[in-house]
Design a protein around this motif. Structure first.
Motif, short mmCIF file in Angstrom:
data_model
loop_
_atom_site.label_atom_id
_atom_site.label_comp_id
_atom_site.label_asym_id
_atom_site.label_seq_id
_atom_site.Cartn_x
_atom_site.Cartn_y
_atom_site.Cartn_z
N VAL A 85 41.51 -4.17 -15.95
CA VAL A 85 42.26 -3.89 -17.18
C VAL A 85 42.56 -2.39 -17.25
O VAL A 85 41.72 -1.56 -16.95
N GLY A 86 43.80 -2.10 -17.57
CA GLY A 86 44.27 -0.71 -17.63
C GLY A 86 45.15 -0.34 -16.44
O GLY A 86 45.82 0.69 -16.46
N PRO A 114 47.00 -5.77 -21.22
CA PRO A 114 45.54 -5.76 -20.99
C PRO A 114 44.92 -7.15 -21.09
O PRO A 114 44.03 -7.49 -20.31
N GLU A 163 45.41 -9.01 -17.89
CA GLU A 163 44.54 -8.49 -16.84
C GLU A 163 43.11 -9.02 -17.00
O GLU A 163 42.46 -9.38 -16.02
#
Ligand code: NAD
Length: 355
Positions: A124-125, A198, A201
């Motif tokens: 994530v990110g 996000p 993900e």
């Protein structure tokens, strides 16, 4: 649609072939020159049921091409999929260097608006990271969007899974960008989840970690069954028929291996820690999984006595049936443990011998 898929491995090649089969113009790009040459000559770099036929059909019809020229692929595409490897570092953290290299090149080569899609499994990110890398490498500012579209295919049934996925996850910055992907996937007529980047993900890692946890759970139950004289296969049936639990990923055995579960579980533990959360549950999942191969060899020793000079046939080497992928295959752990115990190994796999 004009599509460029970067990374022509299990995910990229299957994705490219299926998108071409749906009528799109697809260029599959890879920096492994030999792989691209082989594909141009009609040779598959991996074994996957149905893949060779699908690639040949679309190549012959001119919808699917193979190239090492990433800038050329970027320029001719409206949508660019990143499907390169995201291997683990020693710490469990995901190594994003391949993604970063591709994003830089996309930035350098961009000539007009593009949709850049992360299909690789990334923490994530990373969508934000890709956006930043592309922007930094653009010779002049050009508009683009980054979308997360994680892949859920299983090796061994990759074509079938890509044609009929349980769900398609699209994490996009706005509805309009999401619609580009919805349009692309619409012919498959499968359920779609449209969400923010996000969340998309996290969905990928949470799914794989949950399945890994299910495997470690039944293996922990197997340990109890062995000690108590219960039969774990009966326990598994009794549990799995409960529709809230289900039979899948509930087979006691050597634990999970392969190119995804081990690294994705480690990566989620690492991400959680980076975000200030100690994911104790997942750390136990890894620990239980780690013990399985040694446990099997110990069971063999109990049944057969000392393993020195015994010859052991190992049938099936790839991490699961119908694939030639040996990455993190449990067979390797078993073979190493048997070898260390002095056994002779005779190993065979119908498709993975070369690897
Ligand atoms: P893979 O190793 O089979 O393929 C990756 C390809 O990317 C290789 O052919 C490599 O040469 C190419 N590549 C690397 N750097 C490049 C660059 N700079 N330019 C062009 N090509 C480059 O990997 P895979 O198994 O297809 O996995 C790809 C991603 O998809 C990973 O993030 C993985 O976690 C994820 N994923 C894999 C599976 C699976 O079953 N294999 C399932 C779901 C998701």
């Amino acid at each position: 649609m004009n599509i460029c898929v970067v990374g022509t491995g299990y995910v990229g090649l299957v994705t490219g072939a299926v998108f071409a089969d749906l009528g799109n113009d697809v260029v599959c790009v890879d920096n492994a020159t030999k792989k691209i040459e082989a594909l141009r000559a009609g040779q598959m770099p991996i074994y996957e049921p149905g893949l060779e036929e699908m690639v040949a059909r679309n190549k012959d019809d001119g919808r699917l091409t193979f190239s090492t020229d990433l800038p050329g692929g970027v320029r001719q595409a409206d949508v660019i999929f990143i499907a390169v490897g995201t291997p683990p570092k020693e710490s469990g953290e995901t190594d994003l260097s391949q993604v970063e290299a591709v994003a830089s090149e996309i930035g350098r080569s961009m000539d007009r608006y593009k949709v850049v899609v992360n299909k690789s499994t990334v923490p994530v990110g990373t969508g934000e990271f890709v956006r930043e890398v592309i922007t930094r490498h653009q010779p002049r500012p050009l508009d683009f969007d980054v979308v997360s579209n994680p892949e859920f295919l299983r090796e061994g049934s990759a074509i079938e899974d890509t044609l009929r996925p349980d769900r398609i996850v699209i994490g996009a910055p706005n509805q309009q960008v999401a619609m580009t992907l919805v349009e692309l996937y619409a012919p498959l007529e499968r359920p779609m989840i449209i969400t923010d980047l996000p969340s998309a993900e996290v969905i990928k890692y949470a799914s794989n970690a949950f399945l890994a946890a299910k495997i470690s759970f039944i293996n922990a139950i197997a340990n109890i069954c062995e000690a108590a004289g219960a039969d774990v296969s009966q326990v598994m049936k009794g549990m799995g028929l409960d529709s809230r639990i289900g039979m899948q990923f509930l087979q006691a055995g050597l634990g999970y291996g392969g190119s995804c579960f081990p690294k994705d579980v480690d990566s989620l533990i690492h991400t959680a820690s980076r975000l200030g959360y100690d994911f104790k549950l997942l750390r136990s999942v890894v620990e239980i999984n780690r013990e399985r191969a040694a446990h099997l060899v110990e069971m063999m020793r109990k049944a057969m006595g000392p393993l020195e000079d015994k010859t052991v046939a190992v049938l099936g080497l790839a991490f699961k049936p119908n694939t030639d992928d040996m990455r993190e295959a449990k067979s390797l752990e078993v073979v190493r443990a048997l070898h260390a115990a002095g056994a002779q190994i005779r190993a065979y796999d119908p498709v993975a011998m070369e690897n």
